[in-house]
Design an enzyme around this catalytic site. Structure first.
Site, PDB file in Angstrom:
ATOM      1  CB  CYS A  96      85.530  -7.697  55.511  1.00  0.00           C
ATOM      2  SG  CYS A  96      86.155  -9.211  56.218  1.00  0.00           S
ATOM      3  CG  HIS A 205      80.577  -8.861  55.851  1.00  0.00           C
ATOM      4  ND1 HIS A 205      81.067  -8.374  54.663  1.00  0.00           N
ATOM      5  CD2 HIS A 205      81.576  -9.599  56.392  1.00  0.00           C
ATOM      6  CE1 HIS A 205      82.318  -8.808  54.494  1.00  0.00           C
ATOM      7  NE2 HIS A 205      82.656  -9.544  55.531  1.00  0.00           N
TER       8      HIS A 205
HETATM    9  N1  GLN Z   1      89.965 -12.727  53.053  1.00  0.00           N
HETATM   10  C1  GLN Z   1      89.729 -11.999  54.193  1.00  0.00           C
HETATM   11  C2  GLN Z   1      89.715 -12.779  55.490  1.00  0.00           C
HETATM   12  O1  GLN Z   1      89.279 -13.912  55.546  1.00  0.00           O
HETATM   13  C3  GLN Z   1      88.469 -11.179  54.031  1.00  0.00           C
HETATM   14  C4  GLN Z   1      87.175 -11.934  54.205  1.00  0.00           C
HETATM   15  C5  GLN Z   1      85.968 -11.090  53.971  1.00  0.00           C
HETATM   16  O2  GLN Z   1      86.020 -10.079  53.289  1.00  0.00           O
HETATM   17  N2  GLN Z   1      84.856 -11.490  54.517  1.00  0.00           N
HETATM   18  O3  GLN Z   1      90.155 -12.230  56.454  1.00  0.00           O
END
Ligand code: GLN
Length: 256
Positions: A96, A205
């Site tokens: 992510c 995740h």
């Molecule tokens: N900031 C990023 C987004 O919202 C990553 C979010 C995350 O790592 N869950 O796309």
């Protein structure tokens, strides 16, 4: 022969959302159960590149925009080292927020353009409140390239995504998976993540590896074979619980 792997964990204090730290634990445990020694190197902002270079496998987690902004200036200084490692075949898993920084750029929810390392041929844009966040359980289909001997293979991966950024792959960029359920990279083109050499970028995740032991073993095997320059067969493990967790997500999403 006693095998040993040094696991590099990028920015543990800034980047580890939604259980991504679990990926580190899964790799450590699966090695330990096979009597493969592990050493964990936490790569923080003041860690030397020499320490980074000595890693056999790199893991990076997610983070919100603010933490990504804090990490990216340090990460950019490590661009050549990381690129050289990946080109050598060092495997990695980035989830992510961290892979968003490995592409050409990431535009945050506030419209700030963070330059990326350009290792992966993709760009990521967060559209702020103009588009909904991509949230939910997700399922993808992966290639048989991730199949290894002595470890059960399924061509599905399961996880939980939660991102505002939408990633668009360049034309030669290879996706990690094809979206079966969920948004994937951008909710439009059915691609999920990307692969560069032996490095996986994804939006899963969970932590991802606890429900996807096939990918965990692929990472371990790839790291060992590169380090010891020979084919290595991993001892099989009892993964009944891991696969139950995997199946549970498939069931919930009416995939079985
Ligand atoms: N900031 C990023 C987004 O919202 C990553 C979010 C995350 O790592 N869950 O796309």
């Amino acid at each position: 022969m006693n095998f040993k792997l040094t696991i590099g964990w990028l920015y543990p204090s800034l980047m580890s959302t939604y259980g991504d730290r679990g990926n580190v634990i899964v790799i450590e445990k699966r090695c330990q159960w096979r009597e493969i020694e592990t050493h964990l190197t936490r790569i923080e902002i003041d860690t030397t590149n020499r320490e980074l270079e000595s890693c056999d496998l790199i893991l990076g987690g997610g983070a919100q925009d603010r933490q990504q902004e804090m990490a990216v200036s340090d990460l950019l200084k490590r661009k050549n080292v990381l690129k050289e490692m990946f080109d050598r075949g060092i495997p990695g898993l980035f989830v992510c927020g961290s892979p968003q920084l490995l592409g050409h750029y990431y535009v945050t929810g506030e419209g700030k353009k963070l330059p990326g390392l350009g290792i992966f041929d993709y760009v990521t844009q967060h559209f702020g409140n103009d588009k909904p966040r991509c949230i939910g359980n997700t399922i993808g289909k992966i290639d048989s390239k991730f199949e290894i001997r002595n470890s059960k293979f399924k061509n599905t991966i399961v996880g939980f995504e939660n991102h505002g950024g939408r990633t668009y792959l360049g034309k030669d960029c290879v996706p990690f998976a094809q979206v079966i359920k969920g948004y994937g990279n951008n909710g439009e083109d059915k691609t999920e993540g990307a692969v560069y050499k032996n490095v996986i970028a994804c939006y899963y995740h969970g932590p991802f590896l606890s429900k996807n032991p096939h990918v965990a073993d692929w990472l371990i095997k790839t790291a060992l074979e590169l380090k010891y320059k020979k084919e290595i067969e991993l001892d099989p493990l009892d993964d009944e619980l891991e696969w139950k967790a995997h199946e549970e997500i498939l069931n919930r999403m009416n995939m079985k």
